[in-house]
Every structure is written in structure tokens, then in C-alpha cells.
Scaffold this active site. Structure first.
Site, PDB file in Angstrom:
ATOM      1  N   ASP A  69     -10.788   3.132   1.506  1.00  0.00           N
ATOM      2  CA  ASP A  69     -10.365   4.230   0.299  1.00  0.00           C
ATOM      3  C   ASP A  69      -9.460   3.946  -0.528  1.00  0.00           C
ATOM      4  O   ASP A  69      -9.384   4.946  -1.673  1.00  0.00           O
ATOM      5  CB  ASP A  69     -10.657   5.583   0.866  1.00  0.00           C
ATOM      6  CG  ASP A  69     -11.505   6.080   1.666  1.00  0.00           C
ATOM      7  OD1 ASP A  69     -13.049   6.341   1.187  1.00  0.00           O
ATOM      8  OD2 ASP A  69     -11.259   7.075   2.730  1.00  0.00           O
ATOM      9  N   CYS A 129       5.241 -23.483  -5.061  1.00  0.00           N
ATOM     10  CA  CYS A 129       3.508 -23.659  -4.923  1.00  0.00           C
ATOM     11  C   CYS A 129       3.163 -24.341  -5.839  1.00  0.00           C
ATOM     12  O   CYS A 129       2.453 -25.710  -6.323  1.00  0.00           O
ATOM     13  CB  CYS A 129       3.060 -23.155  -3.734  1.00  0.00           C
ATOM     14  SG  CYS A 129       3.129 -23.076  -2.258  1.00  0.00           S
ATOM     15  N   CYS A 237      12.525   2.228 -12.945  1.00  0.00           N
ATOM     16  CA  CYS A 237      14.205   3.226 -12.510  1.00  0.00           C
ATOM     17  C   CYS A 237      14.815   2.948 -13.351  1.00  0.00           C
ATOM     18  O   CYS A 237      15.387   4.338 -14.089  1.00  0.00           O
ATOM     19  CB  CYS A 237      14.227   3.388 -10.798  1.00  0.00           C
ATOM     20  SG  CYS A 237      12.983   4.064 -10.044  1.00  0.00           S
TER      21      CYS A 237
END
Length: 276
Positions: A69, A129, A237
Site C-alpha cells: 500500500d 560513485c 520549512c
């Protein structure tokens, strides 16, 4: 913050039905998660820490309790394809060097960390990487490929306790993050602590304020129907309090991420979590 603005904030919070964190227990596909634990000793103003899951509606909580879900797993599956995709001049994929992504179990619990004197996050490690070994272009910090891959790697640590280092080489970065957490900025003259330490559990704009824990990132937000990075949430924020946001991946947000990770010591990694 002006007295008028602060009074408005207080009225919004206190004038709405403001329940604290609930008492529900989180189990994901049968594995119990720690969502409440005594605050680490370095936290002076909070006795108990809670996962952000504890502040969500029952319906939102349910989405995280079953991977079938959980909408974030659409992106995890995309990252599984990326894991084996050759990219860059070196003709390599992630799997060329790292045979099994499960080998990264535990990594999420320890990040950010200091490598060679530099504070690094999972995004830094992934791009190192890509650029150094794959000779490919780096991924943008909060874009789809990056958040999908951080979710895939992060889920390998799910259920393990957050445990970042804050002493030794990490100490100055942690201190910088702590300073940022308590510094008021922006037109509203607010700090992270004003919402997530002083007023967690209160209601603001029809949502509960949590303690701002980062143990579930990257997190799928119902608000924008995508995976959101830690630094992307920081940026949001700062915009909410009408402040000029720091750069995603910059020194300020990396230090703040370390400090916030340390405030969640002992909470289970929930990556990828589901939030409002």
C-alpha cells in the site's frame, strides 16, 4: 518575530483541536518499529522522542504499514531498475561494483558521517560513485533518480536504530547543526525549535506538528505525491517562515541533517515513510 505574528501563530495552534502524538504501534509487514524512546542525553529540553508517524492520521499511518500500500515503493522499484542500468563513460552500473544492495544494511543509520574531514550524506556517496567510478553525470539532490536510489538503499536499514556519530571529527559539524536549529531566521523570525521542540503535537494549517525527525526519509508526501529528500523538506520549512533557504547539499543543510539525525538516536529507520 513580532508580537502580532507570534500571537497569530499561538492562536492557530492552541485554538484548534490539538492532540499530542498518539499511542499507536508501528509494524511494517510484521516487523515492529521503535517510534518512541527516551531522548538522547544531549537533548536538554525533550524527555521522549517520537517518530513523525505517531503524529499522522490513522489513514496515513496505514499506508506505511504495508509495502504493497505504500506509494513510495513505486519509486523504490524504479531504483531497482536504475541499480542495474549502465550509465557513464566507464560502462558501469551500480551493480557492477556492488553485487547486492542488501549489503548496504546499516548505512542509513550512520549518515551523515565524516569521511576524510568532510561531512557526507547518502546523496554525496551516490554521486561520488557516479562521477568517480561510473564517470557519469551527478544526479541533482532532490530529483527523482536520487530520491528513488536513497530510498532503495535506505530501506535496507529499515528497523535498525538511528546511530550517527556526533563526537570526534563529527563534533564541529554537529555543533554547527545545533546552532542552526536554534537560530531564528526569516520574516517570521522563527527557528526549527519553535515548531518541532516547543510546539510539537499542536495543530497548524490543519496538520499536527511533529518533532521533525528524519528517520523516515526520503518520505512520500501525500501533499505532492512524490518522494521528498531531507534537504528538500528543510528548504520547504525555510520558505514557510519566509526565510532565504540554504542550498540543498550545502554545508548548512548537511550540518543540520546531522544534528537532526542525532535527535532521533534509537528510533527505527522507517525509510521510505509516508507523511501528509
Amino acid at each position: 518575530m513580532t508580537k502580532k505574528l507570534w500571537a497569530t501563530f499561538a492562536l492557530i495552534s492552541l485554538g484548534t483541536s490539538a492532540a499530542a502524538q498518539d499511542s499507536n504501534s508501528l509494524s511494517i509487514d510484521g516487523e515492529a518499529m521503535v517510534t518512541e524512546i527516551a531522548a538522547p542525553s544531549h537533548m536538554e529540553n525533550v524527555d521522549t522522542i517520537y517518530s513523525g508517524w505517531r503524529f499522522r492520521s490513522v489513514e496515513t499511518q496505514a499506508l506505511e504499514m504495508d509495502d504493497f500500500d505504500n506509494p513510495a515503493f513505486v519509486f523504490v522499484e524504479q531504483a531497482e531498475d536504475l541499480w542495474d542500468k549502465v550509465d557513464g563513460a566507464a560502462g558501469k552500473a551500480c551493480s557492477s561494483c556492488h553485487e547486492d544492495v542488501a549489503d548496504f544494511a546499516g548505512l542509513r543509520t550512520q549518515l551523515p558521517r565524516v569521511d576524510d574531514g568532510e561531512l557526507v550524506t547518502m546523496e554525496n556517496l551516490i554521486n561520488e560513485c557516479r562521477t568517480e567510478r561510473m564517470e557519469a553525470e551527478p544526479w541533482k539532490w532532490s530529483k527523482g533518480n536520487m530520491t528513488a536510489m536513497t530510498a532503495l538503499i535506505g530501506v535496507q536499514s529499515r528497523g535498525m536504530p538511528m546511530n550517527v556519530a556526533i563526537d570526534g571529527d563529527a563534533a564541529p559539524f554537529w555543533e554547527k547543526g545545533k546552532e542552526l536549529y536554534y537560530t531564528r531566521v526569516g520574516q517570521l523570525d522563527m527557528a526549527c525549535s519553535n515548531c518541532h521542540e516547543d510546539n510539537y503535537g499542536m495543530m497548524i494549517r490543519a496538520d499536527h506538528l511533529s518533532q521533525g525527525q528524519v528517520n523516515g526519509f526520503p518520505t512520500y508526501r501525500l501533499k505532492n505525491a512524490k518522494l521528498n529528500s531531507i534537504h528538500g523538506r528543510f528548504k520547504g520549512c525555510m520558505k514557510n517562515i519566509r526565510a532565504t533557504a540554504f542550498k540543498e547539499g550545502g554545508d548548512e543543510f548537511k550540518a543540520l541533517e546531522l544534528y537532526l539525525a542525532s535527535r532521533g538516536q534509537g528510533l527505527s529507520v522507517e525509510t521510505p515513510s509516508v507523511r501528509n
